[in-house]
Design an enzyme around this catalytic site. Sequence first.
Site, PDB file in Angstrom:
ATOM      1  N   CYS A  83      56.962  62.779  65.155  1.00 38.72           N
ATOM      2  CA  CYS A  83      56.933  62.707  66.616  1.00 38.72           C
ATOM      3  C   CYS A  83      57.434  61.329  67.049  1.00 38.72           C
ATOM      4  O   CYS A  83      56.638  60.386  67.168  1.00 38.72           O
ATOM      5  CB  CYS A  83      55.515  62.950  67.133  1.00 38.72           C
ATOM      6  N   PHE A  85      58.379  60.020  69.851  1.00 34.94           N
ATOM      7  CA  PHE A  85      57.768  59.523  71.091  1.00 34.94           C
ATOM      8  C   PHE A  85      56.450  58.822  70.776  1.00 34.94           C
ATOM      9  O   PHE A  85      56.205  57.691  71.206  1.00 34.94           O
ATOM     10  CB  PHE A  85      57.549  60.710  72.034  1.00 34.94           C
ATOM     11  N   CYS A  86      55.587  59.498  70.014  1.00 32.05           N
ATOM     12  CA  CYS A  86      54.271  58.932  69.716  1.00 32.05           C
ATOM     13  C   CYS A  86      54.361  57.777  68.722  1.00 32.05           C
ATOM     14  O   CYS A  86      53.598  56.812  68.815  1.00 32.05           O
ATOM     15  CB  CYS A  86      53.339  60.023  69.198  1.00 32.05           C
ATOM     16  N   VAL A  87      55.272  57.862  67.765  1.00 29.44           N
ATOM     17  CA  VAL A  87      55.463  56.751  66.828  1.00 29.44           C
ATOM     18  C   VAL A  87      55.808  55.482  67.599  1.00 29.44           C
ATOM     19  O   VAL A  87      55.220  54.412  67.380  1.00 29.44           O
ATOM     20  CB  VAL A  87      56.561  57.089  65.800  1.00 29.44           C
ATOM     21  N   HIS A  90      52.752  54.092  69.569  1.00 31.74           N
ATOM     22  CA  HIS A  90      51.725  53.389  68.794  1.00 31.74           C
ATOM     23  C   HIS A  90      52.221  52.037  68.290  1.00 31.74           C
ATOM     24  O   HIS A  90      51.430  51.095  68.163  1.00 31.74           O
ATOM     25  CB  HIS A  90      51.231  54.271  67.649  1.00 31.74           C
TER      26      HIS A  90
END
Length: 341
Positions: A83, A85-87, A90
């Site tokens: 993912c 976007f999420c990587v 974070h």
Amino acid sequence: MPSPFRHTTPPEPASAAGPVRAVYTQLARDFGITRAPTFVVLSSVPEIMASAWALMRESLIAGDGGRTGKELAALGVSEANRCPFCVDAHKMLLHATGDHALAERVARGEQPADEDQARVLAWGRATRIPGAPELTPYPFPAAHAPAYIGTALAFHFINRVVSALLTERLLPGNVQRFRAVRSLGGRSLSRTVRRHPAPGAGLTLLDGAGLALLDHAGPGPDWARATTVGPAYAALRAAAGEGERLLDADDRILVRETLGAWDGAHPPLAWDGLPGRDRPGARLALLAALAPYRITEEDVAAWRTPDRTDAALVRLVAYGAFAAVDRIESALPVRTAKEAS
């Protein structure tokens, strides 16, 4: 500016009322981002939006343990689920914790220099794979297990929703991949991220904002013990589970059997077990569970009918996403968490 949303057009946050507005208020206060697309995309189904936020808040933000460690766990989960976007999110949030060297080290694709942090990152990645050796022993104190496990499971759900219904761009032009932008973005959130709010506020959305989820969802799994993570997890399970009503009995059986046999791998491009578009609901649910980044406009169009609204699509994606979460959760070794005092 291009929309970050795929396949749906969520309600405008400015028009939000009731529990949706309450979620946005808590997002601003406790997450630092009022209109996070991750939650805006769920806003057509308030009970899913509120319970997903509650699980993330009660584990990642208000749960036991340091924020840096839980961000590393969430990063590992997001990497395992592919993912982007999420990587990217974070990595930016690691800057917000104040550990800038760590944030840039993982942004370069390197392992954390600290062995304990490296084990947390590896644990997060391994949660996708039932029975992975990296899952035991815990790389964090057993007393923190509810928060870490809750964080991991929250992002197994969020990653799938994001990959299915958002684009890969965290910021326009993917500018978050420039070091200066990552650092500046993280620093802008640092005051909020370094605060440790009291647990429980996420549950008030479920109990007191017109959502009766806590009335029938139960206290949650044993690994969450007597923490606020347990009811939040149970609420999301109940809310997402309602999506099974969009499938017929044969499709529900297919989803359950496929997830029951899943070994954590990403399906091959030639996925023999994936139904064709003549069974569009089962196809979308299984893609949402195991390869949400492969959902196409054609897949959605094959399923759409006049009564299958954006909200119905969110429900179906959430059902598939949580089917994977449920499989992952059922395989986690949680003995130490149960015995911790």
